[in-house]
Design a protein around this motif. Structure first.
Motif, PDB file in Angstrom:
ATOM      1  N   VAL A 168       0.921  -1.091  -0.108  1.00 17.95           N
ATOM      2  CA  VAL A 168      -0.045   0.237   0.070  1.00 17.95           C
ATOM      3  C   VAL A 168       0.861   1.195  -0.117  1.00 17.95           C
ATOM      4  CG1 VAL A 168      -1.729   1.334   1.195  1.00 17.95           C
ATOM      5  CG2 VAL A 168      -1.734  -1.265   1.437  1.00 17.95           C
ATOM      6  N   ALA A 169       0.577   2.253  -0.776  1.00 16.25           N
ATOM      7  CA  ALA A 169       1.344   3.432  -0.729  1.00 16.25           C
ATOM      8  C   ALA A 169       0.284   4.531  -0.268  1.00 16.25           C
ATOM      9  CB  ALA A 169       1.666   3.669  -2.319  1.00 16.25           C
ATOM     10  N   PHE A 170       0.940   5.371   0.851  1.00 18.08           N
ATOM     11  CA  PHE A 170      -0.016   6.235   1.640  1.00 18.08           C
ATOM     12  C   PHE A 170       0.983   7.551   1.727  1.00 18.08           C
ATOM     13  CE2 PHE A 170      -1.478   8.193   5.457  1.00 18.08           C
ATOM     14  CZ  PHE A 170      -2.778   8.495   4.835  1.00 18.08           C
ATOM     15  N   GLN A 171       0.589   8.672   1.013  1.00 20.64           N
ATOM     16  CA  GLN A 171       1.494   9.833   1.137  1.00 20.64           C
ATOM     17  C   GLN A 171       2.946   9.601   1.094  1.00 20.64           C
ATOM     18  OE1 GLN A 171       0.059  11.791   4.830  1.00 20.64           O
ATOM     19  NE2 GLN A 171      -1.947  12.092   4.005  1.00 20.64           N
ATOM     20  N   GLY A 172       3.397   8.795  -0.068  1.00 16.28           N
ATOM     21  CA  GLY A 172       4.729   8.733  -0.292  1.00 16.28           C
ATOM     22  C   GLY A 172       5.253   7.486   0.532  1.00 16.28           C
ATOM     23  N   TYR A 173       4.712   6.906   1.424  1.00 14.73           N
ATOM     24  CA  TYR A 173       5.363   5.750   2.180  1.00 14.73           C
ATOM     25  C   TYR A 173       4.669   4.752   1.672  1.00 14.73           C
ATOM     26  CZ  TYR A 173       6.979   9.159   5.456  1.00 14.73           C
ATOM     27  OH  TYR A 173       7.516  10.408   6.074  1.00 14.73           O
ATOM     28  N   ASP A 174       5.366   3.455   1.437  1.00 20.24           N
ATOM     29  CA  ASP A 174       4.897   2.163   0.976  1.00 20.24           C
ATOM     30  C   ASP A 174       5.105   1.258   2.214  1.00 20.24           C
ATOM     31  OD1 ASP A 174       4.558   3.170  -1.313  1.00 20.24           O
ATOM     32  OD2 ASP A 174       6.511   2.648  -2.220  1.00 20.24           O
ATOM     33  N   PHE A 175       4.213   0.492   2.650  1.00 16.54           N
ATOM     34  CA  PHE A 175       4.221  -0.574   3.375  1.00 16.54           C
ATOM     35  C   PHE A 175       3.112  -1.627   3.247  1.00 16.54           C
ATOM     36  CE2 PHE A 175       0.746   2.517   4.627  1.00 16.54           C
ATOM     37  CZ  PHE A 175      -0.204   1.889   5.055  1.00 16.54           C
ATOM     38  N   TYR A 176       3.317  -2.849   3.727  1.00 16.55           N
ATOM     39  CA  TYR A 176       2.445  -3.948   3.401  1.00 16.55           C
ATOM     40  C   TYR A 176       1.232  -4.091   4.494  1.00 16.55           C
ATOM     41  CZ  TYR A 176       6.278  -5.333   0.466  1.00 16.55           C
ATOM     42  OH  TYR A 176       7.216  -5.420  -0.593  1.00 16.55           O
TER      43      TYR A 176
END
Length: 65
Positions: free
Chosen positions: A37-45
């Motif tokens: 998931v990409a949220f405001q420039g951050y990618d995380f699972y």
């Protein structure tokens, strides 16, 4: 109310940690449906089925009180 907050924090922590290990290995985790998931420039699972883990933690904390 305190049990809900504890369950929410621990449930989110559980979701992020487990999804991180499964997702970084390139797997979707089968029924867990781990996705990046990409949220405001951050990618995380993340995995939405882990919301059930939060509900389960909430139930356990309620029973312990």
């Amino acid at each position: 109310m305190f049990a809900f907050l504890k369950a929410l924090v621990l449930g989110i922590f559980l979701a992020l940690i487990v999804s991180l290990f499964i997702g970084s290995g390139g797997s979707s985790g089968g029924l867990l449906h781990v996705r990046e998931v990409a949220f405001q420039g951050y990618d995380f699972y993340w995995s939405w089925p882990f919301v059930i883990g939060t509900a389960l933690a909430f139930g356990i904390f309620i029973m312990m009180e």
